[in-house]
Design an enzyme around this catalytic site. Structure first.
Site, PDB file in Angstrom:
ATOM      1  N   LYS A  39      29.073  26.094 -21.771  1.00 35.27           N
ATOM      2  CA  LYS A  39      29.507  27.466 -21.972  1.00 35.27           C
ATOM      3  C   LYS A  39      28.512  28.251 -22.818  1.00 35.27           C
ATOM      4  O   LYS A  39      28.584  29.455 -22.891  1.00 35.27           O
ATOM      5  CB  LYS A  39      30.867  27.482 -22.700  1.00 35.27           C
ATOM      6  CG  LYS A  39      31.934  26.676 -22.019  1.00 35.27           C
ATOM      7  CD  LYS A  39      33.182  26.656 -22.935  1.00 35.27           C
ATOM      8  CE  LYS A  39      34.116  25.578 -22.489  1.00 35.27           C
ATOM      9  NZ  LYS A  39      35.200  25.402 -23.485  1.00 35.27           N
ATOM     10  N   GLY A  40      27.583  27.566 -23.458  1.00 39.67           N
ATOM     11  CA  GLY A  40      26.744  28.192 -24.473  1.00 39.67           C
ATOM     12  C   GLY A  40      25.848  29.316 -23.993  1.00 39.67           C
ATOM     13  O   GLY A  40      25.418  30.152 -24.773  1.00 39.67           O
ATOM     14  N   ASP A  99      21.344  27.643 -24.105  1.00 38.75           N
ATOM     15  CA  ASP A  99      21.322  28.254 -25.424  1.00 38.75           C
ATOM     16  C   ASP A  99      20.263  27.617 -26.325  1.00 38.75           C
ATOM     17  O   ASP A  99      19.508  28.302 -26.984  1.00 38.75           O
ATOM     18  CB  ASP A  99      22.718  28.187 -26.083  1.00 38.75           C
ATOM     19  CG  ASP A  99      23.380  26.812 -25.961  1.00 38.75           C
ATOM     20  OD1 ASP A  99      22.708  25.830 -25.540  1.00 38.75           O
ATOM     21  OD2 ASP A  99      24.573  26.708 -26.299  1.00 38.75           O
ATOM     22  N   ASP A 102      17.568  20.799 -28.002  1.00 34.19           N
ATOM     23  CA  ASP A 102      17.607  19.954 -29.193  1.00 34.19           C
ATOM     24  C   ASP A 102      16.939  18.621 -28.852  1.00 34.19           C
ATOM     25  O   ASP A 102      15.733  18.483 -29.012  1.00 34.19           O
ATOM     26  CB  ASP A 102      19.065  19.807 -29.627  1.00 34.19           C
ATOM     27  CG  ASP A 102      19.232  18.940 -30.855  1.00 34.19           C
ATOM     28  OD1 ASP A 102      18.243  18.705 -31.556  1.00 34.19           O
ATOM     29  OD2 ASP A 102      20.361  18.500 -31.124  1.00 34.19           O
ATOM     30  N   LYS A 130      14.954  23.592 -31.250  1.00 33.03           N
ATOM     31  CA  LYS A 130      14.958  22.986 -32.582  1.00 33.03           C
ATOM     32  C   LYS A 130      13.666  22.230 -32.781  1.00 33.03           C
ATOM     33  O   LYS A 130      13.195  21.544 -31.884  1.00 33.03           O
ATOM     34  CB  LYS A 130      16.139  22.027 -32.718  1.00 33.03           C
ATOM     35  CG  LYS A 130      17.332  22.686 -33.329  1.00 33.03           C
ATOM     36  CD  LYS A 130      18.349  21.660 -33.752  1.00 33.03           C
ATOM     37  CE  LYS A 130      19.718  22.219 -33.479  1.00 33.03           C
ATOM     38  NZ  LYS A 130      20.783  21.268 -33.848  1.00 33.03           N
ATOM     39  N   PHE A 151      22.140  22.717 -37.807  1.00 31.58           N
ATOM     40  CA  PHE A 151      23.162  23.025 -36.809  1.00 31.58           C
ATOM     41  C   PHE A 151      23.525  24.500 -36.916  1.00 31.58           C
ATOM     42  O   PHE A 151      23.921  24.981 -37.962  1.00 31.58           O
ATOM     43  CB  PHE A 151      24.404  22.148 -36.998  1.00 31.58           C
ATOM     44  CG  PHE A 151      25.274  22.162 -35.783  1.00 31.58           C
ATOM     45  CD1 PHE A 151      25.005  21.325 -34.705  1.00 31.58           C
ATOM     46  CD2 PHE A 151      26.344  23.042 -35.690  1.00 31.58           C
ATOM     47  CE1 PHE A 151      25.786  21.350 -33.554  1.00 31.58           C
ATOM     48  CE2 PHE A 151      27.135  23.080 -34.542  1.00 31.58           C
ATOM     49  CZ  PHE A 151      26.855  22.230 -33.481  1.00 31.58           C
ATOM     50  N   VAL A 152      23.359  25.222 -35.819  1.00 32.27           N
ATOM     51  CA  VAL A 152      23.578  26.665 -35.834  1.00 32.27           C
ATOM     52  C   VAL A 152      24.715  27.046 -34.894  1.00 32.27           C
ATOM     53  O   VAL A 152      25.003  26.341 -33.926  1.00 32.27           O
ATOM     54  CB  VAL A 152      22.299  27.437 -35.439  1.00 32.27           C
ATOM     55  CG1 VAL A 152      21.223  27.284 -36.503  1.00 32.27           C
ATOM     56  CG2 VAL A 152      21.757  26.993 -34.083  1.00 32.27           C
ATOM     57  N   ASP A 158      28.502  26.888 -30.337  1.00 31.48           N
ATOM     58  CA  ASP A 158      29.788  26.593 -30.972  1.00 31.48           C
ATOM     59  C   ASP A 158      29.726  25.372 -31.869  1.00 31.48           C
ATOM     60  O   ASP A 158      28.818  24.549 -31.784  1.00 31.48           O
ATOM     61  CB  ASP A 158      30.841  26.311 -29.894  1.00 31.48           C
ATOM     62  CG  ASP A 158      30.623  24.944 -29.229  1.00 31.48           C
ATOM     63  OD1 ASP A 158      29.499  24.688 -28.770  1.00 31.48           O
ATOM     64  OD2 ASP A 158      31.558  24.126 -29.204  1.00 31.48           O
ATOM     65  N   ARG A 164      31.570  30.976 -31.088  1.00 37.55           N
ATOM     66  CA  ARG A 164      30.750  31.448 -29.968  1.00 37.55           C
ATOM     67  C   ARG A 164      30.663  32.972 -29.920  1.00 37.55           C
ATOM     68  O   ARG A 164      29.733  33.543 -29.395  1.00 37.55           O
ATOM     69  CB  ARG A 164      31.343  30.986 -28.626  1.00 37.55           C
ATOM     70  CG  ARG A 164      31.275  29.493 -28.384  1.00 37.55           C
ATOM     71  CD  ARG A 164      31.597  29.213 -26.925  1.00 37.55           C
ATOM     72  NE  ARG A 164      31.970  27.833 -26.671  1.00 37.55           N
ATOM     73  CZ  ARG A 164      31.112  26.845 -26.404  1.00 37.55           C
ATOM     74  NH1 ARG A 164      29.828  27.089 -26.375  1.00 37.55           N
ATOM     75  NH2 ARG A 164      31.537  25.626 -26.168  1.00 37.55           N
TER      76      ARG A 164
HETATM   77  P1  IMP Z   1      20.231  18.560 -26.091  1.00 38.79           P
HETATM   78  O1  IMP Z   1      20.739  17.940 -24.816  1.00 38.79           O
HETATM   79  O2  IMP Z   1      20.229  17.603 -27.237  1.00 38.79           O
HETATM   80  O3  IMP Z   1      18.910  19.276 -25.941  1.00 38.79           O
HETATM   81  O4  IMP Z   1      21.280  19.598 -26.567  1.00 38.79           O
HETATM   82  C1  IMP Z   1      21.557  20.699 -25.855  1.00 38.79           C
HETATM   83  C2  IMP Z   1      22.999  21.129 -26.059  1.00 38.79           C
HETATM   84  O5  IMP Z   1      23.558  20.664 -27.287  1.00 38.79           O
HETATM   85  C3  IMP Z   1      23.020  22.610 -26.121  1.00 38.79           C
HETATM   86  O6  IMP Z   1      23.287  23.148 -24.850  1.00 38.79           O
HETATM   87  C4  IMP Z   1      24.147  22.894 -27.093  1.00 38.79           C
HETATM   88  O7  IMP Z   1      25.341  23.013 -26.398  1.00 38.79           O
HETATM   89  C5  IMP Z   1      24.251  21.684 -27.974  1.00 38.79           C
HETATM   90  N1  IMP Z   1      23.617  21.926 -29.296  1.00 38.79           N
HETATM   91  C6  IMP Z   1      22.458  21.399 -29.751  1.00 38.79           C
HETATM   92  N2  IMP Z   1      22.177  21.844 -30.983  1.00 38.79           N
HETATM   93  C7  IMP Z   1      23.179  22.684 -31.323  1.00 38.79           C
HETATM   94  C8  IMP Z   1      23.450  23.486 -32.505  1.00 38.79           C
HETATM   95  O8  IMP Z   1      22.700  23.541 -33.490  1.00 38.79           O
HETATM   96  N3  IMP Z   1      24.590  24.228 -32.459  1.00 38.79           N
HETATM   97  C9  IMP Z   1      25.439  24.225 -31.392  1.00 38.79           C
HETATM   98  N4  IMP Z   1      25.217  23.503 -30.290  1.00 38.79           N
HETATM   99  C10 IMP Z   1      24.107  22.725 -30.249  1.00 38.79           C
HETATM  100 MG    MG Z   2      26.174  23.752 -24.918  1.00 44.19          MG
END
Ligand code: IMP
Ligand code: MG
Length: 173
Positions: A39-40, A99, A102, A130, A151-152, A158, A164
């Site tokens: 949903k982000g 969004d 990470d 990040k 964490f943002v 969210d 959100r």
């Molecule tokens: P990744 O798969 O680790 O790259 O993470 C991606 C997903 O994790 C993003 O689409 C977000 O939904 C969630 N996410 C990662 N870091 C944050 C954060 O700091 N705040 C909120 N959601 C996060």
């Molecule tokens: Mg997400």
């Protein structure tokens, strides 16, 4: 004290710049398919698509649902739970919109999933990246801003479905 990382004005500028970059790369191409990760992606994709409308680039918008986070930590597993009626993936270019990047696991999985579904050219665009967390070999093609490893929340991001709706991005205390 709230720690606002990116104000509404800064987000507007970041989104306008990203739209300019994307429009320059896809000028004259077949309709561009923006594929948002729910949903982000919601506020970001809404603003980005409106910013792109200035460039009279034919656009289609669709969504995938991806989930990897539980609380403030990546679960290490990515569920791609719903695919809406995505227009013909083999036609034209797809830009996946998320969004935040990470660990990178979400984007990596989504790109592989799209390739399996027959997508042609797939690019990736994130509002935030990040610093120093990537666990995968891919890098997003378009990055709005690089942020420290905190964490943002806000602007679609969210913490357990809260925050959100905020029009800015802040560090979760
Ligand atoms: P990744 O798969 O680790 O790259 O993470 C991606 C997903 O994790 C993003 O689409 C977000 O939904 C969630 N996410 C990662 N870091 C944050 C954060 O700091 N705040 C909120 N959601 C996060
Ligand atoms: Mg997400």
């Amino acid at each position: 004290m709230e720690r606002i990382l990116l104000s509404q004005e800064q987000l507007d500028e970041i989104v306008a710049d990203l739209a300019g970059e994307i429009a320059a790369d896809f000028a004259g191409a077949a309709p561009l398919q923006l594929l948002g990760l729910l949903k982000g992606c919601q506020p970001f994709l809404a603003d980005l698509s409106r910013a792109l409308s200035r460039y009279s680039l034919p656009l289609a918008v669709d969504y995938l649902k991806a989930r990897s986070y539980v609380g403030t930590a990546s679960s290490g597993r990515v569920e791609i739970t719903a695919l809406t009626a995505v227009a013909d993936l083999a036609l034209g270019d797809v830009v996946v919109i998320d969004d935040i990047f990470d660990t990178g696991l979400t984007l990596k999985q989504v790109v592989s999933h799209l390739k399996e579904q027959g997508a042609g050219r797939v690019k990736t665009c994130v509002l935030l990246r990040k610093e120093g967390c990537s666990r995968v070999a891919i890098e997003p093609d378009y990055v709005g801003a690089v942020i420290p490893n905190e964490f943002v929340v806000g602007y679609g991001l969210d913490y357990n479905e809260q925050y959100r709706e905020l029009p800015f991005i802040k560090v979760l205390e």
